[in-house]
Motif scaffolding. Structure first.
Motif, PDB file in Angstrom:
ATOM      1  N   GLN A 129      16.157  22.412   8.043  1.00 62.22           N
ATOM      2  CA  GLN A 129      17.614  22.391   8.159  1.00 62.22           C
ATOM      3  C   GLN A 129      18.101  21.075   8.752  1.00 62.22           C
ATOM      4  N   ALA A 130      17.399  20.604   9.799  1.00 69.88           N
ATOM      5  CA  ALA A 130      17.784  19.336  10.425  1.00 69.88           C
ATOM      6  C   ALA A 130      17.625  18.184   9.443  1.00 69.88           C
ATOM      7  N   GLN A 173      17.778  18.437   6.171  1.00 70.13           N
ATOM      8  CA  GLN A 173      18.818  18.575   5.160  1.00 70.13           C
ATOM      9  C   GLN A 173      20.161  18.067   5.681  1.00 70.13           C
ATOM     10  N   GLU A 174      20.466  18.387   6.953  1.00 73.68           N
ATOM     11  CA  GLU A 174      21.707  17.905   7.562  1.00 73.68           C
ATOM     12  C   GLU A 174      21.697  16.387   7.658  1.00 73.68           C
ATOM     13  N   ARG A 175      20.537  15.820   7.971  1.00 79.03           N
ATOM     14  CA  ARG A 175      20.428  14.355   8.037  1.00 79.03           C
ATOM     15  C   ARG A 175      20.683  13.730   6.671  1.00 79.03           C
ATOM     16  N   ASP A 178      22.326  15.091   4.160  1.00 74.70           N
ATOM     17  CA  ASP A 178      23.742  15.299   3.804  1.00 74.70           C
ATOM     18  C   ASP A 178      24.636  14.292   4.518  1.00 74.70           C
ATOM     19  N   THR A 179      24.326  14.037   5.797  1.00 71.86           N
ATOM     20  CA  THR A 179      25.121  13.072   6.567  1.00 71.86           C
ATOM     21  C   THR A 179      25.005  11.671   5.979  1.00 71.86           C
ATOM     22  N   GLN A 203      27.000  11.571   2.800  1.00 66.89           N
ATOM     23  CA  GLN A 203      28.432  11.536   3.087  1.00 66.89           C
ATOM     24  C   GLN A 203      28.848  10.148   3.586  1.00 66.89           C
ATOM     25  N   ALA A 252      31.880  19.318   2.209  1.00 67.63           N
ATOM     26  CA  ALA A 252      31.812  18.862   3.604  1.00 67.63           C
ATOM     27  C   ALA A 252      33.191  18.452   4.121  1.00 67.63           C
TER      28      ALA A 252
END
Length: 286
Positions: free
Chosen positions: A39-40, A42-44, A46-47, A50, A253
Motif C-alpha cells: 500500500q505504501a 502504491q501510494e508512493r 500514485d504520488t 500525480q 485523486a
C-alpha cells in the motif's frame, strides 16, 4: 509406562499447538506487513504520477499563456484593420451597396472574435492552475473548459450540451483542481468517442451541502469487469488504449483532495457516465 506415554503425548500436542499458533501469528503479521508495504509503495507511485501530471499541467499552462499572448497581438491588429476596412466600405458609396464585400469583412471580424474567445479561455485556464481555495462560479468554469476543447470536439464530430441548474450558488473549492478535473473528464470523453457522438454536462444541487456534476458520453462504454479498475493508474494503457492511463487516476485523486467523491456507471454500447459529488464548502485541512 502408560502415564509417561500420556504425558509425552500431551506435551507433544501442546508443543504442536503452540508451534501452529506461532506459525499462524507469524504468517498473519508477515501478511499484514506485506500489505502495508504494498500500500505504501502504491501510494508512493500514485504520488509520483500525480506530481508528474501536475508538473505537466503547469507546463501546459505556461505554454497556453505564452501562445495566447502571442496570438492576441496580431489578432488585435487584424481586428483593428478589418474594422477600418468596414468603415471605409460603409462610408464609400461604391462599396456600401455591395453586400458581398460587407459580408466578407463581417466574416473576418467574426473569426477574429472567435479566436479571441479561444485565447481568453487559454489564459483563464493557465491563470487558475495554481490558485488555491476561492469562490467558484460553476457556469464560468464549465464554459472556460468547453471553450478550450470545443475545436477538438468539433473536429471529431462531437456535440456538447450543457445543462446547469440555476439554483447552484457560488461555492468554495480549489479552482485549479476543479478545472483539471473537468478538463480530464471532457478530454476522456472526446478520446472515447472516436467516431463522433454527444457529451452532456449536467449539474444539480443535491441538498444544502452538496452539488453533483455529471459527464455523460455516448461512447462505446466500459465492460462491467473493467469498471472497478478505471481509476487505477495505467489501466487503459495496459488495455492497449492510447494515452498515459493517468488521466482518470489523477482525476480521482483531485476529487478526493477537494473533499468530493467520483463514481462511474457504464455499459458496453451505451456510453459512460461520471458523477462528481462536491461539497459546497470545501473542508479545510489542518
Amino acid at each position: 509406562i502408560h502415564p509417561w506415554y500420556t504425558t509425552g503425548s500431551a506435551f507433544t500436542g501442546i508443543l504442536t499447538a503452540r508451534f501452529l499458533m506461532i506459525l499462524l501469528v507469524t504468517l498473519a503479521v508477515a501478511s499484514k506487513l506485506v500489505d502495508q508495504i504494498h500500500q505504501a509503495d502504491q501510494e508512493r507511485v500514485d504520488t509520483l504520477h500525480q506530481a508528474e501530471y501536475t508538473h505537466k499541467m503547469v507546463s501546459l499552462g505556461r505554454l497556453a499563456s505564452g501562445v495566447a499572448h502571442e496570438i492576441n497581438n496580431p489578432l488585435a491588429i487584424i481586428n483593428e484593420k478589418a474594422g477600418h476596412i468596414k468603415d471605409i466600405f460603409t462610408l464609400t458609396e461604391a462599396y456600401k451597396k455591395d453586400p458581398k464585400l460587407i459580408s466578407i469583412v463581417d466574416s473576418v471580424l467574426a473569426t477574429v472574435q472567435r479566436c479571441a474567445e479561444v485565447t481568453k479561455g487559454l489564459l483563464n485556464f493557465a491563470r487558475h492552475l495554481n490558485v488555491s481555495i476561492q469562490t467558484i462560479n460553476l457556469q464560468e468554469i464549465v464554459s472556460e473548459v468547453k471553450s478550450v476543447l470545443a475545436k477538438e470536439a468539433e473536429f471529431r464530430c462531437i456535440t456538447v450540451g450543457v445543462d446547469l441548474s440555476e439554483n447552484i450558488p457560488p461555492f468554495e473549492s480549489d479552482r485549479g483542481k476543479l478545472e483539471q478535473i473537468f478538463f480530464n473528464l471532457f478530454n476522456n470523453a472526446i478520446a472515447a468517442m472516436q467516431g463522433g457522438g454527444h457529451l452532456e454536462i449536467e449539474a444539480r444541487r443535491e441538498d444544502a451541502d452538496f452539488v453533483s456534476i455529471i459527464f455523460s458520453d455516448s461512447g462505446p462504454g466500459i465492460a462491467k469487469a473493467d469498471l472497478k479498475h478505471v481509476f487505477e493508474p495505467f489501466f487503459y494503457a495496459r488495455a492497449g488504449e492510447s494515452g498515459t492511463g493517468l488521466g482518470l487516476a489523477v482525476t480521482y485523486a483531485l476529487v478526493q483532495e477537494i473533499g468530493g467523491q467520483i463514481s462511474v456507471q457504464s455499459e458496453l454500447g451505451k456510453g459512460t457516465r461520471f458523477n462528481i459529488r462536491l461539497p459546497l464548502k470545501m473542508p479545510r485541512k489542518d
